[in-house]
Design a protein around this motif. Structure first.
Motif, PDB file in Angstrom:
ATOM      1  N   ARG B  65       0.861  -1.182   0.000  1.00 10.29           N
ATOM      2  CA  ARG B  65       0.000   0.000   0.000  1.00 10.29           C
ATOM      3  C   ARG B  65       0.900   1.235   0.000  1.00 10.29           C
ATOM      4  O   ARG B  65       1.667   1.427   0.939  1.00 10.29           O
ATOM      5  CB  ARG B  65      -0.899  -0.009   1.256  1.00 10.29           C
ATOM      6  CG  ARG B  65      -1.987  -1.033   1.140  1.00 10.29           C
ATOM      7  CD  ARG B  65      -2.663  -1.476   2.406  1.00 10.29           C
ATOM      8  NE  ARG B  65      -3.624  -2.520   2.064  1.00 10.29           N
ATOM      9  CZ  ARG B  65      -3.292  -3.768   1.712  1.00 10.29           C
ATOM     10  NH1 ARG B  65      -2.030  -4.147   1.690  1.00 10.29           N
ATOM     11  NH2 ARG B  65      -4.230  -4.647   1.397  1.00 10.29           N
ATOM     12  N   GLN B  94       8.623 -11.138  17.214  1.00 10.97           N
ATOM     13  CA  GLN B  94       8.225  -9.869  17.849  1.00 10.97           C
ATOM     14  C   GLN B  94       9.025  -8.697  17.249  1.00 10.97           C
ATOM     15  O   GLN B  94       8.469  -7.620  17.009  1.00 10.97           O
ATOM     16  CB  GLN B  94       8.398  -9.948  19.356  1.00 10.97           C
ATOM     17  CG  GLN B  94       7.531 -11.065  19.978  1.00 10.97           C
ATOM     18  CD  GLN B  94       7.108 -10.777  21.407  1.00 10.97           C
ATOM     19  OE1 GLN B  94       7.638  -9.864  22.040  1.00 10.97           O
ATOM     20  NE2 GLN B  94       6.154 -11.546  21.924  1.00 10.97           N
ATOM     21  N   HIS B  97       7.505  -7.993  13.933  1.00 15.00           N
ATOM     22  CA  HIS B  97       6.250  -7.227  14.045  1.00 15.00           C
ATOM     23  C   HIS B  97       6.542  -5.750  14.316  1.00 15.00           C
ATOM     24  O   HIS B  97       5.847  -4.859  13.807  1.00 15.00           O
ATOM     25  CB  HIS B  97       5.399  -7.817  15.165  1.00 15.00           C
ATOM     26  CG  HIS B  97       4.022  -7.217  15.284  1.00 15.00           C
ATOM     27  ND1 HIS B  97       3.014  -7.492  14.399  1.00 15.00           N
ATOM     28  CD2 HIS B  97       3.489  -6.346  16.188  1.00 15.00           C
ATOM     29  CE1 HIS B  97       1.922  -6.818  14.743  1.00 15.00           C
ATOM     30  NE2 HIS B  97       2.182  -6.120  15.826  1.00 15.00           N
ATOM     31  N   GLN B  98       7.582  -5.500  15.115  1.00 14.98           N
ATOM     32  CA  GLN B  98       7.924  -4.116  15.482  1.00 14.98           C
ATOM     33  C   GLN B  98       8.318  -3.286  14.251  1.00 14.98           C
ATOM     34  O   GLN B  98       8.168  -2.060  14.246  1.00 14.98           O
ATOM     35  CB  GLN B  98       9.049  -4.123  16.528  1.00 14.98           C
ATOM     36  CG  GLN B  98       9.463  -2.749  17.055  1.00 14.98           C
ATOM     37  CD  GLN B  98       8.326  -1.996  17.776  1.00 14.98           C
ATOM     38  OE1 GLN B  98       7.460  -2.617  18.407  1.00 14.98           O
ATOM     39  NE2 GLN B  98       8.312  -0.677  17.651  1.00 14.98           N
ATOM     40  N   SER B 100       6.726  -2.906  11.749  1.00 15.59           N
ATOM     41  CA  SER B 100       5.526  -2.288  11.173  1.00 15.59           C
ATOM     42  C   SER B 100       5.206  -0.937  11.799  1.00 15.59           C
ATOM     43  O   SER B 100       4.273  -0.269  11.374  1.00 15.59           O
ATOM     44  CB  SER B 100       4.322  -3.233  11.304  1.00 15.59           C
ATOM     45  OG  SER B 100       3.995  -3.448  12.666  1.00 15.59           O
ATOM     46  N   ALA B 101       5.991  -0.522  12.818  1.00 17.60           N
ATOM     47  CA  ALA B 101       5.789   0.811  13.416  1.00 17.60           C
ATOM     48  C   ALA B 101       6.213   1.889  12.407  1.00 17.60           C
ATOM     49  O   ALA B 101       7.048   1.643  11.539  1.00 17.60           O
ATOM     50  CB  ALA B 101       6.601   0.940  14.697  1.00 17.60           C
ATOM     51  N   ARG B 102       5.618   3.062  12.530  1.00 18.29           N
ATOM     52  CA  ARG B 102       5.836   4.128  11.555  1.00 18.29           C
ATOM     53  C   ARG B 102       7.096   4.926  11.918  1.00 18.29           C
ATOM     54  O   ARG B 102       7.023   6.025  12.462  1.00 18.29           O
ATOM     55  CB  ARG B 102       4.599   5.037  11.523  1.00 18.29           C
ATOM     56  CG  ARG B 102       4.431   5.837  10.262  1.00 18.29           C
ATOM     57  CD  ARG B 102       3.087   6.552  10.267  1.00 18.29           C
ATOM     58  NE  ARG B 102       2.062   5.813   9.565  1.00 18.29           N
ATOM     59  CZ  ARG B 102       1.799   5.956   8.261  1.00 18.29           C
ATOM     60  NH1 ARG B 102       2.482   6.796   7.525  1.00 18.29           N
ATOM     61  NH2 ARG B 102       0.827   5.259   7.699  1.00 18.29           N
ATOM     62  N   TYR B 103       8.253   4.377  11.599  1.00 17.08           N
ATOM     63  CA  TYR B 103       9.515   5.056  11.881  1.00 17.08           C
ATOM     64  C   TYR B 103       9.779   6.141  10.843  1.00 17.08           C
ATOM     65  O   TYR B 103       9.289   6.063   9.707  1.00 17.08           O
ATOM     66  CB  TYR B 103      10.681   4.057  11.854  1.00 17.08           C
ATOM     67  CG  TYR B 103      10.666   3.082  13.011  1.00 17.08           C
ATOM     68  CD1 TYR B 103      11.082   3.466  14.281  1.00 17.08           C
ATOM     69  CD2 TYR B 103      10.221   1.777  12.845  1.00 17.08           C
ATOM     70  CE1 TYR B 103      11.059   2.579  15.344  1.00 17.08           C
ATOM     71  CE2 TYR B 103      10.189   0.878  13.904  1.00 17.08           C
ATOM     72  CZ  TYR B 103      10.606   1.290  15.143  1.00 17.08           C
ATOM     73  OH  TYR B 103      10.573   0.416  16.198  1.00 17.08           O
TER      74      TYR B 103
END
Lengths: 217, 217
Positions: B65, B94, B97-98, B100-103
């Protein structure tokens, strides 16, 4: 770790390369596609290529090979504009795999493989009664993938049938409780065991584990 | 079984619908996409949308996306023409998954999430050292999916790094032995347990179980 180059892949025998490359994407979904032609001759075909395309509108994609055993599926979708996506459960994964055999057009895989066709009122394509989660799909588009002659089939969700106990508070579906299986490669089936649901990730904030309903534990 | 119509889905709150629809395709692959921009700033992003597209040529597809947290990934692929696909293993799901945070664009998810970037000689995009199976990909095409503004990224396999013990006699890759995880929905991770490998299905012939090397048991 051993490194394989493109040349190493090209030098493999074809079945070996097919097994190898089919595993590179990781675990895959296992679904039976249910269709019927205009005369209501039913067809069931297992595919491992169904993927999530978007939530709004709710769209699923899948890749079909026009000259493979999935050709009748593709023809029926093209002819009628509808199909069903049915999760494969642990209790019938062998019957699901058997649908990949090259049956004659006149032979329904539902009958040949011991699966039961069910119908939603007014919806032409049959679903698989044995399946723990069934989705009615309306065809949106069939797009050829030029690089290898496959077809990308895009459809929109029309209805979903699923046990109410599988639907959790925040909309999460507990597929492991459904005994839905996963696939890898061409022929290997897996049950799953949940490790955790994880919280929405944010920078500089530790993840927490969620319960099945999406609440912090 | 409870039946949900398109109207029922539309009436759900957005997060609920997103969870629900994201589970409809079944279990999904878990991969980290490794990229770098021209100045060698690295990026890692978990995606659950990588799928098998074909074996010859060896092609993988994935859905991104453009305005999501995957936007830097898409920009880097467009800019450099290469990326890596790295299976997520149970020991670091884990951290995966992290990612996917908006850095910020200037912050590498490799550093922020405790992952290690590795390089294959002459290949611009970093792989994830912690991953049990890493694939170097060359971009073939980015095709917009008109119905929902996503992008289909098609790439060709350039190289694969995997433990030799994972590669079986007939080319099958034992992903369960690699502790590769599967995903469902947005945030739920699973270990897998193999049920069986099954023989190639033929009409009027019973299936048999295969051993890991593809031989009849």
């Amino acid at each position: 770790m051993k490194q394989f180059s493109l040349n190493d892949l090209a030098r493999m025998e074809k079945p070996q390369r097919v097994h190898f490359v089919n595993a590179l994407s990781g675990f895959k979904s296992a679904n039976i596609i249910g269709t019927a032609d205009r005369k209501q001759n039913t067809n069931a075909a297992i595919v491992s290529s169904v993927f999530h395309l978007g939530s709004n509108p709710p769209l699923l994609g899948m890749i079909l090979r026009p000259h493979s055993v999935a050709r009748h599926t593709l023809e029926n979708i093209d002819e009628t504009g509808v199909y069903t996506v049915n999760h494969v459960g642990e209790s019938f994964y062998q019957q699901a795999h058997q649908t990949s055999a090259r049956y004659d057009r006149t032979q329904s895989e539902f009958d040949a493989c011991g699966l039961t066709a069910g119908y939603v009122d007014g919806f032409h394509a049959p679903y698989v009664v044995e399946s723990p989660l069934q989705v009615g799909m309306k065809l949106v588009e069939i797009t050829p993938i030029q690089h290898n002659g496959t077809e990308l089939v895009i459809g929109e969700v029309e209805w979903v049938r699923v046990a109410e106990s599988c639907v959790k508070d925040d909309g999460f579906l507990d597929l492991a409780a459904n005994n839905t299986v996963a696939v890898s490669g061409l022929d290997s089936y897996y049950r799953t065991e949940r490790l955790a649901r994880l919280s929405y990730a944010k920078p500089d904030q530790p993840l927490t584990e969620l319960d099945l309903d999406g609440k912090k534990r």
